[in-house]
Design a protein around this motif. Sequence first.
Motif, short mmCIF file in Angstrom:
data_model
loop_
_atom_site.label_atom_id
_atom_site.label_comp_id
_atom_site.label_asym_id
_atom_site.label_seq_id
_atom_site.Cartn_x
_atom_site.Cartn_y
_atom_site.Cartn_z
N THR A 126 -7.98 0.21 -30.03
CA THR A 126 -7.10 0.77 -28.99
C THR A 126 -7.85 1.22 -27.74
OG1 THR A 126 -7.31 2.96 -29.97
CG2 THR A 126 -5.40 1.66 -30.68
N ASN A 127 -9.16 1.29 -27.80
CA ASN A 127 -9.91 1.82 -26.65
C ASN A 127 -11.12 0.93 -26.36
OD1 ASN A 127 -11.14 3.38 -24.72
ND2 ASN A 127 -11.25 5.25 -25.94
N ASN A 128 -11.15 0.34 -25.17
CA ASN A 128 -12.27 -0.54 -24.80
C ASN A 128 -13.57 0.24 -24.64
OD1 ASN A 128 -9.68 -1.37 -23.62
ND2 ASN A 128 -10.80 -3.24 -23.14
N PHE A 129 -13.45 1.49 -24.16
CA PHE A 129 -14.67 2.21 -23.77
C PHE A 129 -14.72 3.64 -24.34
CE2 PHE A 129 -13.30 -0.36 -19.92
CZ PHE A 129 -14.03 -1.49 -20.27
N ALA A 143 -11.33 -2.27 -17.87
CA ALA A 143 -10.52 -2.50 -19.08
C ALA A 143 -9.71 -3.78 -18.95
CB ALA A 143 -9.60 -1.30 -19.33
N ALA A 144 -9.11 -3.98 -17.76
CA ALA A 144 -8.31 -5.19 -17.55
C ALA A 144 -9.20 -6.43 -17.65
CB ALA A 144 -7.61 -5.12 -16.20
N ARG A 177 -24.85 -0.30 -19.94
CA ARG A 177 -24.83 -0.92 -21.27
C ARG A 177 -23.52 -1.69 -21.48
NH1 ARG A 177 -25.22 3.30 -26.15
NH2 ARG A 177 -23.21 3.86 -25.26
N ARG A 178 -22.39 -1.08 -21.08
CA ARG A 178 -21.09 -1.74 -21.26
C ARG A 178 -20.95 -2.92 -20.31
NH1 ARG A 178 -17.54 -2.55 -25.16
NH2 ARG A 178 -17.94 -0.43 -25.83
N SER A 204 -3.89 2.11 -18.52
CA SER A 204 -3.18 1.31 -17.52
C SER A 204 -3.82 -0.09 -17.40
CB SER A 204 -3.25 2.08 -16.20
OG SER A 204 -2.68 1.40 -15.17
N GLY A 205 -5.15 -0.14 -17.43
CA GLY A 205 -5.86 -1.43 -17.38
C GLY A 205 -5.52 -2.30 -18.58
#
Length: 473
Positions: free
Chosen positions: A86-89, A157-158, A198-199, A458-459
């Motif tokens: 549920t969470n990219n970051f 995120a998008a 890093r990301r 939102s992304g």
Amino acid sequence: MADASGFLKIKRKEAGNRPLNERICDHSEVEQVLNSEDRMLQASRCMDCGIPFCHWGCPVDNLIPEWNDLLYKGDWKAAYERLNATNNFPEFTGRICPAPCEHACVLNINQEPVTIRENEVAIVERAFTEGYIKPLPPLRRTGKKIAVIGSGPSGMAAADLLNKAGHSVTLFEKDEKAGGLLRFGIPDFKLSKAVIDRRLNLMIKEGVVIKTGVAVGKDISGKEILDQFDAVCITIGASKPRDLKADGRDLNGIHFAMDFLSLQNRVNSRQLTPAENPINAEGKKVLVIGGGDTGSDCVGTSIRQKASSVTQIEILPKPPLTRAENNPWPYWGKILKTSTSHEEGCERYWNLSTAKFSGTNNQVTGVEVEDVEWTNINGRYSMNILPGTRKTIDADIVLLAMGFIHPVIDGLLTELGLELDQRNNIKVNENYLTNCRKVFAAGDSVSGASLVVNAIASGRKVAKEIDKFLRKI
Ligand SMILES: Cc1cc2nc3c(=O)[nH]c(=O)nc-3n(C[C@H](O)[C@H](O)[C@H](O)COP(=O)(O)OP(=O)(O)OC[C@H]3O[C@@H](n4cnc5c(N)ncnc54)[C@H](O)[C@@H]3O)c2cc1C
Ligand code: SF4
């Protein structure tokens, strides 16, 4: 489910912060980490409460009870997989999210909530250390090209999700490095920039093309972008700062908070030397106008620059220490927040309105303020200035941290003819589509200035809508 009676046996234990005298001498992260055993015990406090209100409180819908249970059982890999769903970051939100989930935690009704945010960052950092997080480029490409404009958390995120769906994504950023306010707004002492790099490196290895130093609408026109891409996602943030129109505003030494903060972040990353920094608080009296988080970041940064004194003023009343009757659980608790920066040494005043900036030789020397009183008439607050209360707060530097009003409209938004809402943010429909064909928008540029977790949420939503749109054309 984690230990059903864990919360009865284990008290909330936070990792805590680096000692004050040590941390104010550098710009490194303030927060420490808890050892794995204590962290698993903290996860055990997540009881089987039936309806997890924490989940309701989290804008990205993190599956909090599920990963707390896996963490308690020591299955860090599975915990990471649930978190990543549920969470990219989580490495960003786990560090800097104000954690509305903890306000909504069932334990928070009459005890201390579960350390949800800290558990989140512990899980993702363990996943990086153990090598669970590896570049995973998509197996097949769809041949569809997307331009994401603005590389803050919503654009990242998008871009991440659209790339993972097999589309070819180019992420445009006007600044010299990607990351948006994560990079140039939020101080390093809250979020190390190595965490962003890093990301971004992972995303690049997975195939996202990042073009920095390109202001779309200036260095390349919106029309060229429309011609070259199958869909466009605008995530340019809401960077127009609220100004304070008062006599003396043109004096030297009065700056917007973001100018001050972004310069220090550039010094930290050696893009500037300290001597090249035009706004240096060393040995100066700093006055921060605006009592919110950006103001608090100015306080911590001024202290690290060795300001002789730091004062923060706010026009609104001092919040209560506990929830007011009209602000019940599980809603966000509107209570007094004392940040690590405030603890480092700052005078704070509320109910003060700025009447005038005073100065000599074109340099600010102080701010004239007046006491105000707020009255609540049928739920509407009105403010009165109390006569005869004018006084001066001495200041060599004044930092304006009164929030942001909307995105920058001149340039890209004007060129594309994008419709704006009543607050001058980009207007989108329920599918995140603007009035311009194949142009979508998300993040602060749509909602107005908000939070990293909302930008990520939102992304993620706009990526889903763009993917649906591309599959139809
Ligand atoms: C000082 C400060 C501290 C904060 N601290 C916190 C915190 O602790 N926790 C929290 O949750 N939130 C915090 N926030 C809020 C949070 O940072 C924002 O809500 C979030 O970053 C918004 O994400 P975004 O992707 O919508 O926009 P942004 O992060 O603003 O990113 C937009 C990006 O678009 C780029 N851009 C703009 N125009 C163009 C163009 N024409 N072409 C190419 N690129 C363009 C900008 O340069 C920028 O990089 C803070 C904000 C500030 C200012
Ligand atoms: S992202 Fe924020 S609200 Fe969601 S679980 Fe993490 S700390 Fe809580």
